[in-house]
Design an enzyme around this catalytic site. Structure first.
Site, PDB file in Angstrom:
ATOM      1  N   ASP A 258      17.751  26.226  41.149  1.00 62.52           N
ATOM      2  CA  ASP A 258      18.773  27.183  40.706  1.00 62.52           C
ATOM      3  C   ASP A 258      18.210  28.585  40.964  1.00 62.52           C
ATOM      4  OD1 ASP A 258      16.856  27.561  38.766  1.00 62.52           O
ATOM      5  OD2 ASP A 258      18.279  27.614  37.095  1.00 62.52           O
TER       6      ASP A 258
ATOM      7  N   TYR B 180      22.372  20.998  42.967  1.00 65.26           N
ATOM      8  CA  TYR B 180      21.604  21.452  41.800  1.00 65.26           C
ATOM      9  C   TYR B 180      22.012  20.672  40.549  1.00 65.26           C
ATOM     10  CZ  TYR B 180      20.558  23.698  37.527  1.00 65.26           C
ATOM     11  OH  TYR B 180      20.169  23.871  36.225  1.00 65.26           O
TER      12      TYR B 180
ATOM     13  N   GLU C  18      25.267  22.477  31.903  1.00 65.84           N
ATOM     14  CA  GLU C  18      24.944  22.930  33.263  1.00 65.84           C
ATOM     15  C   GLU C  18      26.136  23.613  33.919  1.00 65.84           C
ATOM     16  OE1 GLU C  18      22.207  23.250  34.706  1.00 65.84           O
ATOM     17  OE2 GLU C  18      21.018  22.256  33.183  1.00 65.84           O
TER      18      GLU C  18
END
Ligand code: SF4
Length: 351
Positions: free
Chosen positions: A155, A137, A54
């Site tokens: 996102d 997020y 991520e």
């Protein structure tokens, strides 16, 4: 009589939001199972590996990230190995991905997980979010992908899908736009199966609900989509007008001696720990050996490089580096580009 108060931190659903109860979750997840790309981080539930992916994906394309992700996990397979690493090694391995603050934050997060959570990622989303460099997020991604918790996420791909789903004309990078998107994500997040659901929304944005020419005819959530019904999909999402980029000038020294180059290690916030060509306070009254431009936040920087003698004595952040060792040195991307250009020019001149 009982009264109920809405928690201040939970935004109200957007007024144009279709009821979450009728949202075609099953059609979306069935499409995902059929059409999703096989990506290495989708084949694991390891919260460390998911966090690494991520953070890498924040400003970098999927295809670029894959080899970096695999190299990273081979070298630093868990929080403990990363926490024990030297910052120089961490930054070296990150080279090529840019935005080095992501590597530093990942390193700091690993140290916190080891020192505060016994080396294992906490499950509580509030604790995940308290780790260095982890925003709303990323916390939602780790909580839902690793632990299947019903945490929402927004996102860029999900923002586009939701803005179109709602036919949201408010700029998505405004406070009001963000509030509307997160409220919608909260209302849609299922109690069970958030891992697949969130992955499916992201994949829909990547493959079907694309920035240009969304393929509404193949979209599994079309019957809930207000923008598709109103013919506005291609014009969404909206963003705030861009600020024009301010121009900045940067002057640096080119000092070589026996195939060694003089470099300066950065100590300030920008590029801390990385090496670059030594800064000059002003442009010398000579023609630069090279100029190149690069973007930096809201600026366009013109870097000019001038031939210089080595200062005597060298100040503490300056050091000589053999050209042959630069591949392993964490250098800023624009300065690496400048050094490579100047070295190749000199080789051509010599040849
Ligand atoms: S119907 Fe079209 S605009 Fe709406 S979510 Fe699907 S692809 Fe995007």
């Amino acid at each position: 009589m009982e009264t109920f108060h809405l928690a201040k931190s939970v935004p109200k659903p957007h007024p144009q939001s279709p009821p979450a109860a009728t949202f075609p979750r099953r059609a979306l997840t069935a499409w995902f199972r059929r059409a999703a790309r096989v990506l290495p981080w989708r084949c694991t539930r390891d919260p460390y590996a998911i966090l690494v992916s991520e953070i890498m994906l924040q400003q970098t394309q999927v295809a670029t990230v894959i080899p970096f992700y695999e190299r990273w996990l081979a070298r630093f397979p868990d929080f403990s190995s990363l926490a024990a690493a030297e910052e120089n090694d961490v930054l070296s391995l990150w080279q090529g991905l840019g935005y080095y603050s992501r590597a530093r934050n990942l390193h700091r997060a690993a140290k916190t997980v080891v020192s505060t959570h016994g080396g294992a990622m906490p499950r509580d989303p509030a604790h995940i979010r308290a780790l260095p460099g982890i925003g709303r997020y990323t916390a939602g991604a780790v909580a839902s992908f690793a632990f299947d918790l019903p945490e929402p996420l927004v996102d860029a791909n999900v923002a586009r899908v939701l803005a179109r789903l709602l036919d949201l004309h408010t700029p998505i990078d405004s406070t009001a736009g963000q509030a509307a998107l997160w409220a919608e994500a909260i209302s849609l997040a299922p109690k069970r199966g958030a891992r697949i659901f969130n992955s499916a929304l992201m994949e829909l944005g990547a493959l079907i609900c694309t920035p240009r020419a969304p393929r509404c005819g193949e979209c599994p959530i079309r019957k809930s989509c207000a923008a598709s019904a109103n013919g506005t999909a291609e014009s969404l999402p909206r963003k705030k007008p861009r600020r024009t980029r301010a121009e900045l000038a940067e002057h640096c020294a080119w000092t070589m001696h026996h195939r060694r180059i003089l470099l300066e290690q950065q100590t300030g916030k920008r590029w801390r720990g990385l090496w670059k060509l030594p800064a000059l306070p002003a442009a010398p009254h000579t023609t630069p050996l090279l100029t190149l431009e690069y973007p930096f936040t809201h600026h366009r920087v013109t870097l000019s490089v001038f031939a210089q003698r080595a200062p005597s004595p060298l100040h503490e952040n300056l050091a000589w580096h053999a050209l042959a060792t630069l591949a392993d040195l964490p250098l800023t991307a624009p300065h690496r580009r400048a050094i490579e250009k100047l070295c190749s020019c000199r080789q051509q001149e010599a040849g």
